[in-house]
Design an enzyme around this catalytic site. Structure first.
Site, mmCIF file in Angstrom:
data_model
loop_
_atom_site.group_PDB
_atom_site.id
_atom_site.type_symbol
_atom_site.label_atom_id
_atom_site.label_comp_id
_atom_site.label_asym_id
_atom_site.label_seq_id
_atom_site.Cartn_x
_atom_site.Cartn_y
_atom_site.Cartn_z
ATOM 1 N N SER A 49 27.386 77.570 18.594
ATOM 2 C CA SER A 49 26.204 76.693 19.136
ATOM 3 C C SER A 49 26.342 75.423 18.114
ATOM 4 O O SER A 49 26.859 75.346 16.915
ATOM 5 C CB SER A 49 24.838 77.458 18.764
ATOM 6 O OG SER A 49 24.575 77.580 17.259
ATOM 7 N N ASP A 80 28.476 76.645 22.901
ATOM 8 C CA ASP A 80 27.327 77.347 23.284
ATOM 9 C C ASP A 80 26.295 76.276 23.414
ATOM 10 O O ASP A 80 26.039 75.675 22.554
ATOM 11 C CB ASP A 80 26.957 78.547 22.670
ATOM 12 C CG ASP A 80 26.038 79.490 23.194
ATOM 13 O OD1 ASP A 80 25.911 79.471 24.526
ATOM 14 O OD2 ASP A 80 25.368 80.074 22.503
ATOM 15 N N HIS A 81 25.853 76.209 24.771
ATOM 16 C CA HIS A 81 24.494 75.253 24.897
ATOM 17 C C HIS A 81 24.799 73.898 24.470
ATOM 18 O O HIS A 81 23.713 73.199 23.771
ATOM 19 C CB HIS A 81 23.413 75.719 24.334
ATOM 20 C CG HIS A 81 22.803 77.180 25.051
ATOM 21 N ND1 HIS A 81 21.988 77.183 26.085
ATOM 22 C CD2 HIS A 81 22.937 78.431 24.618
ATOM 23 C CE1 HIS A 81 21.671 78.443 26.406
ATOM 24 N NE2 HIS A 81 22.265 79.161 25.413
ATOM 25 N N GLY A 177 16.831 85.862 22.077
ATOM 26 C CA GLY A 177 16.041 86.439 21.174
ATOM 27 C C GLY A 177 15.955 87.636 21.341
ATOM 28 O O GLY A 177 16.259 88.390 22.028
ATOM 29 N N HIS A 207 23.136 84.665 30.134
ATOM 30 C CA HIS A 207 22.880 84.439 28.859
ATOM 31 C C HIS A 207 21.593 85.284 28.418
ATOM 32 O O HIS A 207 20.972 86.029 29.184
ATOM 33 C CB HIS A 207 22.181 82.947 28.698
ATOM 34 C CG HIS A 207 23.220 82.098 28.657
ATOM 35 N ND1 HIS A 207 23.492 81.112 27.423
ATOM 36 C CD2 HIS A 207 24.264 81.609 29.364
ATOM 37 C CE1 HIS A 207 24.518 80.312 27.776
ATOM 38 N NE2 HIS A 207 25.110 80.544 28.882
ATOM 39 N N ALA A 209 21.519 88.286 26.677
ATOM 40 C CA ALA A 209 21.827 89.776 27.299
ATOM 41 C C ALA A 209 22.088 90.498 26.034
ATOM 42 O O ALA A 209 22.504 91.641 26.253
ATOM 43 C CB ALA A 209 23.085 89.343 28.069
ATOM 44 N N ASP A 252 24.190 87.458 21.048
ATOM 45 C CA ASP A 252 24.118 86.714 19.807
ATOM 46 C C ASP A 252 22.905 87.675 18.870
ATOM 47 O O ASP A 252 23.427 88.119 17.665
ATOM 48 C CB ASP A 252 23.564 85.459 19.912
ATOM 49 C CG ASP A 252 23.321 84.711 18.508
ATOM 50 O OD1 ASP A 252 24.145 85.356 17.589
ATOM 51 O OD2 ASP A 252 22.748 83.768 18.314
HETATM 52 O O1 G3H Z 1 21.279 80.510 22.455
HETATM 53 C C1 G3H Z 1 21.357 80.313 21.536
HETATM 54 C C2 G3H Z 1 22.306 81.443 20.485
HETATM 55 O O2 G3H Z 1 21.722 82.550 20.225
HETATM 56 C C3 G3H Z 1 22.436 80.493 19.164
HETATM 57 O O3 G3H Z 1 21.357 80.317 18.560
HETATM 58 O O4 G3H Z 1 21.136 77.874 18.168
HETATM 59 O O5 G3H Z 1 20.287 79.680 16.603
HETATM 60 O O6 G3H Z 1 22.570 79.078 16.748
HETATM 61 P P1 G3H Z 1 21.537 78.976 17.517
HETATM 62 P P1 13P Z 2 20.617 86.914 23.024
HETATM 63 O O1 13P Z 2 19.812 86.166 22.083
HETATM 64 O O2 13P Z 2 20.155 87.892 23.970
HETATM 65 O O3 13P Z 2 21.755 87.545 22.440
HETATM 66 O O4 13P Z 2 21.338 85.749 23.831
HETATM 67 C C1 13P Z 2 22.372 84.932 23.454
HETATM 68 C C2 13P Z 2 23.013 83.611 24.240
HETATM 69 O O5 13P Z 2 22.632 83.602 25.175
HETATM 70 C C3 13P Z 2 23.735 82.690 23.675
HETATM 71 O O6 13P Z 2 24.113 81.724 24.346
HETATM 72 ZN ZN ZN Z 3 22.309 81.038 25.797
HETATM 73 NA NA NA Z 4 27.539 79.561 26.578
#
Ligand code: G3H
Ligand code: 13P
Ligand code: ZN
Ligand code: NA
Length: 305
Positions: A49, A80-81, A177, A207, A209, A252
């Protein structure tokens, strides 16, 4: 060398399993994930991320993943994102072979324009692009979506056609989360099935999941954590999703929970110890264990490398 998610997903869709995409922030957690993939002969996606790039540094993460990718199981390195074109470009230029452009908070036309721009840049460089349409329930980033906007199936088809994105994250009731539902867990499988029927053979992404295993929460709380009313996606729902075009499942939170549980347990049991390896080693072990469980019992990716 890294393997493209496109190749992984084609196989996953054929055989109705999903590839796990696990977030990486540090060495021990990365090693735990890769040890699991290696032990079970499973493909795996390591995703980073913006926060992870900020925490660990882009170069450290890329070099660690390069070290991991010398193994013979398929590994992809995914952003990611990605919030804008610039971060996607930085990831592509800096060695990632897959990026997510998340334009889901923009309007439909702006999401298309932004995604198209990233796809154009990525296609010239052989990089895979995931996009997102619809908004996840609960809290995504700092925007609290009171009621989520689930993905419209017809719009999804138009979106994929007009952007050329290689996979699509859909909103069907999951959220990021550890607090995903107040009451019973519920996903909109009718919607997912409709999207899959309109685009059979096209990889969809789930996502949010994590399953937030109760046993993990209890164990963490036993060693001093205070995590209340957490609830995730039941594992059988994730297995069902893999039969409806979902080829990538993002996890995550469960890894965070496993890591902190292991850390708390190790520290509580060894108050006189001050060698950090005695604490971060158990974190790596806990990650390997939970990722193996996912690959074997939830994703179905074990033995597919
Ligand atoms: O979707 C978000 C992921 O769980 C990553 O989280 O932005 O705190 O690294 P983060
Ligand atoms: P979780 O918070 O359910 O693990 O999702 C992670 C996610 O979608 C990261 O892009
Ligand atoms: Zn996500
Ligand atoms: Na992703």
């Amino acid at each position: 060398p890294l393997q493209s998610p496109g190749l992984m997903f084609r196989k996953a869709l054929n055989f109705r399993y999903a590839v796990g995409a696990f977030n990486v922030n540090n060495m021990e957690m990365l090693q735990g994930i890769v040890e699991a993939a290696r032990a079970l002969r499973s493909p795996v996606i390591l995703q980073v991320s913006a926060g992870a790039r900020k925490y660990a540094g882009h170069d450290y993460l890329v070099k660690m993943v390069e070290a991991a990718a010398t193994t013979d199981v398929p590994i992809a390195l995914h952003l990611d994102h990605g919030a804008d074109f610039e971060i996607c470009k930085a990831a592509i230029d800096g060695g990632f072979n897959s990026v997510m452009i998340d334009g889901s908070h923009h309007g439909f036309e702006e999401n298309i324009r932004l995604t198209r721009r990233v796809v154009d840049y990525a296609d010239e460089r052989g990089v895979f692009v995931e996009a997102e349409l619809g908004q996840l329930a609960g809290v995504e980033d700092d925007v609290s979506a009171e009621h989520s906007v689930f993905t419209d199936p017809d719009q999804a088809v138009e979106f994929v056609h007009r952007t050329g994105c290689h996979s699509l994250a859909v909103a069907i009731g999951t959220s990021h989360g550890a607090y995903k539902f107040k009451g019973a867990a519920r996903l909109d499988f009718e919607r997912l099935s409709r999207i899959h029927t309109l685009m059979p053979g096209y990889p969809l992404v789930l996502h949010g999941a994590s399953s937030v295993p109760a046993a993990l929460i209890e164990e963490a709380n036993r060693y001093g954590a205070k995590i209340e009313d957490a609830q995730g996606i039941p594992e059988e729902m994730l297995r069902e999703a893999t039969t409806m075009g979902v080829a990538k499942i993002n996890i995550d939170t469960d890894l965070r929970l496993a890591a902190v549980m292991a850390l708390r347990r190790a520290m509580a049991g060894n108050p006189a110890e001050f060698d950090p390896r005695k604490f971060f080693g158990p974190v790596r072990d806990a990650i390997r264990e939970i990722v193996q469980h996912k690959m074997k019992n939830v994703l179905g990716s074990a033995g597919r490398a």
